[in-house]
Design a protein around this motif. Structure first.
Motif, PDB file in Angstrom:
ATOM      1  N   ALA A 148       0.854  -1.187   0.000  1.00 16.60           N
ATOM      2  CA  ALA A 148       0.000   0.000   0.000  1.00 16.60           C
ATOM      3  C   ALA A 148       0.890   1.236   0.000  1.00 16.60           C
ATOM      4  O   ALA A 148       2.021   1.201   0.483  1.00 16.60           O
ATOM      5  CB  ALA A 148      -0.915   0.022   1.220  1.00 16.60           C
TER       6      ALA A 148
ATOM      7  N   GLN B  33      -3.585   3.659  -0.349  1.00 15.89           N
ATOM      8  CA  GLN B  33      -4.168   3.039  -1.535  1.00 15.89           C
ATOM      9  C   GLN B  33      -3.450   1.719  -1.806  1.00 15.89           C
ATOM     10  O   GLN B  33      -2.261   1.575  -1.492  1.00 15.89           O
ATOM     11  CB  GLN B  33      -4.020   3.950  -2.757  1.00 15.89           C
ATOM     12  N   PRO B  34      -4.151   0.775  -2.423  1.00 16.81           N
ATOM     13  CA  PRO B  34      -3.466  -0.474  -2.781  1.00 16.81           C
ATOM     14  C   PRO B  34      -2.368  -0.182  -3.805  1.00 16.81           C
ATOM     15  O   PRO B  34      -2.488   0.723  -4.636  1.00 16.81           O
ATOM     16  CB  PRO B  34      -4.580  -1.338  -3.374  1.00 16.81           C
TER      17      PRO B  34
END
Length: 114
Positions: free
Chosen positions: A59, A63-64
């Motif tokens: 991450a 966010q991924p």
């Protein structure tokens, strides 16, 4: 990641919104649209040999993200680029790529894979 490992470009495209956007700061690269992004992945990174690039989930900025490692001549995988993903309705709407190995350490990723 399964589509990537299988070099399944249509499978990758299916994971993107139709109007997905890929950028790579500080370069001025901009690839717009799911099919265009698929074409990019099918031809540019290592000549489209995605099976030579291993992905590790992580991450960045809440966010991924995916750390991409390319295989070297010695068989070891070294940092290639970090892809931060923007997800909308379970599809990837944007990919921001960073070709800076320093970011791998910042995301807690290893400096190489065997």
């Amino acid at each position: 990641m399964t589509a990537w490992d299988a070099v399944d470009i249509d499978g990758l495209v299916a994971q993107l919104t139709k109007d997905a956007l890929m950028t790579m700061p500080p370069e001025r690269m901009r690839v717009a649209g799911a099919r265009a992004i698929g074409d990019f992945f099918g031809s540019v990174p290592l000549g489209g040999r995605l099976d030579e690039i291993r992905l590790v989930p992580t991450a960045a900025n809440l966010q991924p993200a995916l750390g991409a490692y390319s295989r070297g001549d010695n068989g070891m995988h070294r940092p290639y680029g970090l892809m931060v993903l923007q997800i909308e309705s379970d599809l990837i709407a944007a990919i921001v790529g960073f070709p800076d190995p320093w970011l791998f350490e910042q995301c807690g990723l290893p400096t190489e894979l065997t």
